[in-house]
Structure formats: C-alpha cells, structure tokens
Design an enzyme around this catalytic site. Structure first.
Site, mmCIF file in Angstrom:
data_model
loop_
_atom_site.group_PDB
_atom_site.id
_atom_site.type_symbol
_atom_site.label_atom_id
_atom_site.label_comp_id
_atom_site.label_asym_id
_atom_site.label_seq_id
_atom_site.Cartn_x
_atom_site.Cartn_y
_atom_site.Cartn_z
ATOM 1 N N LYS A 52 0.846 -1.200 0.000
ATOM 2 C CA LYS A 52 0.000 0.000 0.000
ATOM 3 C C LYS A 52 0.880 1.249 0.000
ATOM 4 C CE LYS A 52 -3.866 -2.533 1.884
ATOM 5 N NZ LYS A 52 -4.714 -2.968 3.006
ATOM 6 N N GLN A 96 -5.193 -2.039 9.093
ATOM 7 C CA GLN A 96 -5.061 -3.341 8.438
ATOM 8 C C GLN A 96 -5.695 -4.446 9.283
ATOM 9 O OE1 GLN A 96 -3.891 -3.681 5.356
ATOM 10 N NE2 GLN A 96 -4.048 -5.908 5.304
ATOM 11 N N ASP A 119 -11.392 2.159 3.152
ATOM 12 C CA ASP A 119 -11.753 0.754 2.954
ATOM 13 C C ASP A 119 -13.227 0.574 2.574
ATOM 14 O OD1 ASP A 119 -9.657 -1.143 3.275
ATOM 15 O OD2 ASP A 119 -9.613 -0.807 5.448
HETATM 16 N N1 GUN Z 1 -6.904 -7.242 5.237
HETATM 17 C C1 GUN Z 1 -7.065 -7.927 4.089
HETATM 18 N N2 GUN Z 1 -7.662 -7.147 3.161
HETATM 19 C C2 GUN Z 1 -7.871 -5.948 3.738
HETATM 20 C C3 GUN Z 1 -8.434 -4.718 3.285
HETATM 21 O O1 GUN Z 1 -8.898 -4.578 2.146
HETATM 22 N N3 GUN Z 1 -8.454 -3.706 4.190
HETATM 23 C C4 GUN Z 1 -7.992 -3.832 5.442
HETATM 24 N N4 GUN Z 1 -8.080 -2.789 6.252
HETATM 25 N N5 GUN Z 1 -7.462 -4.958 5.900
HETATM 26 C C5 GUN Z 1 -7.403 -6.000 5.046
#
Ligand code: GUN
Length: 283
Positions: A52, A96, A119
C-alpha cells in the site's frame, strides 16, 4: 482464453490517479495523505501494508505507516483513530485487518470517520452501497468490477455466481453485480451441490479462502472466472488462488491469475478512494 492482467490494468489506473494527484497542490496546497495502521506482525499484513505504501509512492500520494505492537490495547488504538479523525492533514485512514484477538474489529471499523474510511467498511458506507446513496465503495469488489469492464464483460443479463459471503468481498461484490443488472446467486459452505450452481455461471467470482476449491467440473465452458483467493498450495507451498487454475483456465473465456489478478486492483482502488476522500473533504 484471456488472462486478465490485473497488474497492467491496475498500473494504468494508478497512472491516471498520479496525473490527477499532480494537479492538486496548485489548487489545494498539498497532495492527499493516507495513514495505514498495522497492529502486530502478521506476515501477510506486513506485505500488504508495504504494498500500500509503494502504491502511494507510485501515485504521488503521501503515506504514513504506523506500526503498533501486538499488545496495543483496544482503547489505545481507538484513541489513535480519534486523533487521526481530527487531524486535518489526514484524508484517508486504514487499519489493516485482521487485528489481534483482544481488539474488536467492529469497534475499530465504526470508529474511523466515514469521510476518511478508504476501505469502505464503515456501517454508513456499507449502508450507502446497499441503499444506493453516496458512499465509499470497498476496494476489492470495486477492483473486480473494473476488471470485468476492462475485458469488456458487461454483467447485464448474465448469470453471476459468487462463492463466499464475507463483508469484505462476497456480499458487496454480489450487490455490485446485482446493481450492474446481473442475476446473482451466492454460494457458501452450506450450499448443497455447489457444482450444479456454479456451472450455471457466466461470471464466477470466487472468494472462498480455500486453495484450489474450484475444479474444472464446476465451471461452464466460456465463463469469466475471477479468483479472489490468496492461498498457499498445501503440496508445493506456493502462492495460489481458490481456483485450480491449470485445470479451469482452458475452459474459460477469461480468468484472473493469482498473483497478479484481483490483488493489484484492490490496491489501485484504495488509491482511488484516497483521492476521493481528499476531494470530498474539500467539496
Ligand atoms: N486485510 C485484508 N484485506 C484488507 C483490506 O482490504 N483492508 C484492510 N483494512 N485490511 C485488510
């Protein structure tokens, strides 16, 4: 058979975002700022969070990654989120998942200001998707819809089958396919005779979280198959999807590889959501 190149499609989306971001300092005095919070050292999360940050760099978006120790209390994490919500220099907040067991993910998700919820997990953003009112859309489902569009597949009038009913992927992608006028069926662990259902699919989206669970007999000739899985092959230990790619791919019209399919699209959509948060905070 078309191999759906998520890497390339996401690269062009990121390039378009980079061009838009480059114009922002002149009008707004700065670029968008995404804060990513990781709690603990879950190995997959370490990789995702790093990717990211890399994507932010590629798009010219400012990124701050905050790493908190595994023992961080729920209240300390919530305090951190309150501070980020109130910080005008922050446009997007992502915590996350998964979080350590002593922290309620639901509480964390509802604490992030919906205006900064890149998200699209906040209950008000989820409601917006289901009620067709303005909202931040979740990244993986949006990425899947963009992949379909990129290969020229219009869901209208088609039969779409989704395997999986999670809040993050299965449920929202089923809703998006429905809104794109597909006829949608959702399968899950309690589905009886799943192959008889999936064989009807023109579009098959698999978010089951089980390596190679979709076999060739489950797929209609000429279907489009989207594999959201990110698993380890129990025999070779290699990264693989929820679809037995080698057996299924020859039957399909188009299929996503793992890795290099849905994964990169999720991150490109996260960049898009960060830009969207920045702009809507200033509208
Ligand atoms: N863990 C796995 N995929 C995601 C996601 O799209 N967002 C977040 N915050 N955590 C994740």
């Amino acid at each position: 058979m078309i191999l759906i190149d998520g890497k390339q499609i996401s690269a062009s989306l990121k390039e378009s975002i980079r061009e838009q971001v480059a114009l922002l300092p002149e009008k707004y005095g700065r670029v968008p700022h995404l804060v990513v919070v990781r709690v603990g050292e879950d190995p997959a999360s370490v990789v995702y969070v790093r990717n990211k940050a890399k994507a932010c760099e590629a798009c010219g978006i400012r990124n701050t990654t905050i790493v908190l120790p595994e023992e961080t209390s729920e209240s300390a994490l919530l305090e951190k989120i309150y501070a980020l919500n109130a910080d005008d220099s922050v446009d997007g907040i992502l915590v996350q998942l998964p979080l350590p067991g002593h922290i309620s993910e639901a509480k964390v998700i509802e604490t992030i200001a919906r205006e900064k919820d890149v998200d699209g997990f906040h209950p008000l953003n989820v409601a917006g998707l289901w009620q067709k009112t303005p909202h931040m859309a979740p990244c993986t489902p949006s990425g899947i819809m963009k992949l379909l569009e990129a290969v020229g597949v219009d869901p209208k009038g088609k039969r779409a089958v989704v395997i999986g009913r999670s809040n993050i992927v299965g449920l929202p992608v089923a809703k998006m396919l429905l809104d794109a006028n597909a006829t949608v069926t959702t399968c899950h662990t309690r589905t009886v005779d799943m192959p008889s259902v999936t064989r009807e699919a023109d579009i098959l989206v698999v978010a089951a979280g089980r390596p190679k669970m979709v076999t060739a007999d489950m797929v209609k000739e000429g279907a489009v198959v989207i594999d959201v899985g990110m698993d380890r092959d129990p025999e070779t230990g290699k990264l693989c999807g929820d679809v037995d790619f080698d057996a299924v791919a020859p039957k399909t019209m188009a299929i996503t590889p793992v890795p290099g399919g849905v994964g990169p699209m999720t991150i490109a959509c996260l960049m898009e959501n960060t830009l969207k948060c920045f702009l809507s905070l200033r509208a």
